[in-house]
Design a protein around this motif. Sequence first.
Motif, PDB file in Angstrom:
ATOM      1  N   LYS A  29      18.323 -13.567 -86.248  1.00  0.00           N
ATOM      2  CA  LYS A  29      18.073 -12.327 -85.523  1.00  0.00           C
ATOM      3  C   LYS A  29      19.204 -12.029 -84.554  1.00  0.00           C
ATOM      4  CE  LYS A  29      14.551  -9.822 -82.942  1.00  0.00           C
ATOM      5  NZ  LYS A  29      13.198  -9.847 -82.341  1.00  0.00           N
ATOM      6  N   GLU A  33      21.249  -8.587 -84.428  1.00  0.00           N
ATOM      7  CA  GLU A  33      21.359  -7.772 -83.235  1.00  0.00           C
ATOM      8  C   GLU A  33      22.812  -7.612 -82.798  1.00  0.00           C
ATOM      9  OE1 GLU A  33      19.009  -6.177 -82.231  1.00  0.00           O
ATOM     10  OE2 GLU A  33      17.220  -7.164 -82.994  1.00  0.00           O
ATOM     11  N   LYS A  34      23.710  -8.438 -83.312  1.00  0.00           N
ATOM     12  CA  LYS A  34      25.122  -8.337 -82.923  1.00  0.00           C
ATOM     13  C   LYS A  34      25.698  -6.989 -83.345  1.00  0.00           C
ATOM     14  CE  LYS A  34      29.429 -10.954 -82.993  1.00  0.00           C
ATOM     15  NZ  LYS A  34      30.110 -12.172 -83.463  1.00  0.00           N
ATOM     16  N   LYS A  36      24.081  -4.196 -83.054  1.00  0.00           N
ATOM     17  CA  LYS A  36      23.692  -3.287 -81.985  1.00  0.00           C
ATOM     18  C   LYS A  36      24.342  -3.682 -80.657  1.00  0.00           C
ATOM     19  CE  LYS A  36      19.155  -2.928 -84.198  1.00  0.00           C
ATOM     20  NZ  LYS A  36      17.693  -3.145 -84.031  1.00  0.00           N
ATOM     21  N   ASN A  37      24.645  -4.941 -80.517  1.00  0.00           N
ATOM     22  CA  ASN A  37      25.260  -5.454 -79.302  1.00  0.00           C
ATOM     23  C   ASN A  37      26.606  -6.064 -79.669  1.00  0.00           C
ATOM     24  OD1 ASN A  37      25.811  -6.491 -76.770  1.00  0.00           O
ATOM     25  ND2 ASN A  37      24.538  -8.311 -77.079  1.00  0.00           N
ATOM     26  N   LYS A  65      20.672  -9.826 -75.659  1.00  0.00           N
ATOM     27  CA  LYS A  65      20.360  -8.414 -75.511  1.00  0.00           C
ATOM     28  C   LYS A  65      20.422  -7.701 -76.852  1.00  0.00           C
ATOM     29  CE  LYS A  65      21.862  -4.238 -73.058  1.00  0.00           C
ATOM     30  NZ  LYS A  65      22.886  -3.666 -72.147  1.00  0.00           N
ATOM     31  N   ASP A  66      19.381  -6.890 -77.114  1.00  0.00           N
ATOM     32  CA  ASP A  66      19.467  -5.988 -78.251  1.00  0.00           C
ATOM     33  C   ASP A  66      19.589  -4.563 -77.712  1.00  0.00           C
ATOM     34  OD1 ASP A  66      16.959  -5.230 -77.462  1.00  0.00           O
ATOM     35  OD2 ASP A  66      15.909  -6.237 -79.105  1.00  0.00           O
ATOM     36  N   THR A  67      19.279  -3.577 -78.532  1.00  0.00           N
ATOM     37  CA  THR A  67      19.496  -2.194 -78.114  1.00  0.00           C
ATOM     38  C   THR A  67      18.623  -1.790 -76.937  1.00  0.00           C
ATOM     39  OG1 THR A  67      20.058  -1.617 -80.386  1.00  0.00           O
ATOM     40  CG2 THR A  67      19.536   0.199 -78.889  1.00  0.00           C
ATOM     41  N   ASN A  71      15.769 -10.165 -75.400  1.00  0.00           N
ATOM     42  CA  ASN A  71      14.947 -11.067 -76.199  1.00  0.00           C
ATOM     43  C   ASN A  71      15.097 -12.485 -75.670  1.00  0.00           C
ATOM     44  OD1 ASN A  71      13.882  -9.183 -77.982  1.00  0.00           O
ATOM     45  ND2 ASN A  71      15.667  -9.297 -79.325  1.00  0.00           N
TER      46      ASN A  71
END
Length: 269
Positions: A29, A33-34, A36-37, A65-67, A71
């Motif tokens: 995950k 998420e990378k 988005k971040n 951090k995600d968008t 988390n």
Amino acid sequence: MDQWLSRAGSSRNNSTGDTAESGEPVLKKMKTEKVKNPSGTFALQLDESTDVSGEAQLIAFVRYKDTLEMNEHILFCKKLTGRTTGQDLDWKSCSHVCTDGAAAMTGRVNGLMAHIKKVNPDVTWTHCMIHREALASKRMSPELNDVLNDAVKLINFIQSRPLNHRLFQSLCEDGGSEHKQLLLHTDVRWLSRGKTLQRLFELRNEVRAFLSEHTHPLVAMFDDADWVARLGYLSDIFSKLNQLNLSLQGKDTNVLSLYDKVCGFMEKL
């Protein structure tokens, strides 16, 4: 680092059943998420402790951090074997690390943070606030420390000997006491002192009777009103410290909220 954490997260030798499958999905995950971040940075909280069997266990929590939100997950709980260092890990994407103040974590030469800063000098280290609270609570006046030591001796006399353990249990059962046994004290478990002293204070009459039957020299302590008052004080204050300790734990915490809780507790003293 991903490869090392994947092996740790998928290990079959983890001390808890559900964490054996938690590490690898979290890493996947994080990689998703990378997108988005773009920075791909994350923060780790690490803690090494010794379990009841004497094995060293390393537990890791990750926050990234995600968008929309932060988390936070448990990454793994893994038994440490042999000598463990951070020299083979890629820490360039790690922005913050939170640990206790042990030399293995903070040593300037061979400590974990020393190895991390060689790769990533910009990483920020913070001292775990729960560890600091636990360390601060160990400092007490000599008089109170003597009471604590006497209490531990009394408890060990009853609990560490099987015969005394059974006889004391029978005494409590015959007297209709709410509790049937004392609790052992251990420095490894932070909540130990509060529960141990509270149980001793609640069973002080039964303990006095038991010690009198066995002509134990520390029975005289229960005839000392000041000693009993100090025991009651320690029972109360460590119970409050336990409540503070528990309130500092949990997900989605941050240094600001924890600082407010500690300051609020100090104001009430």
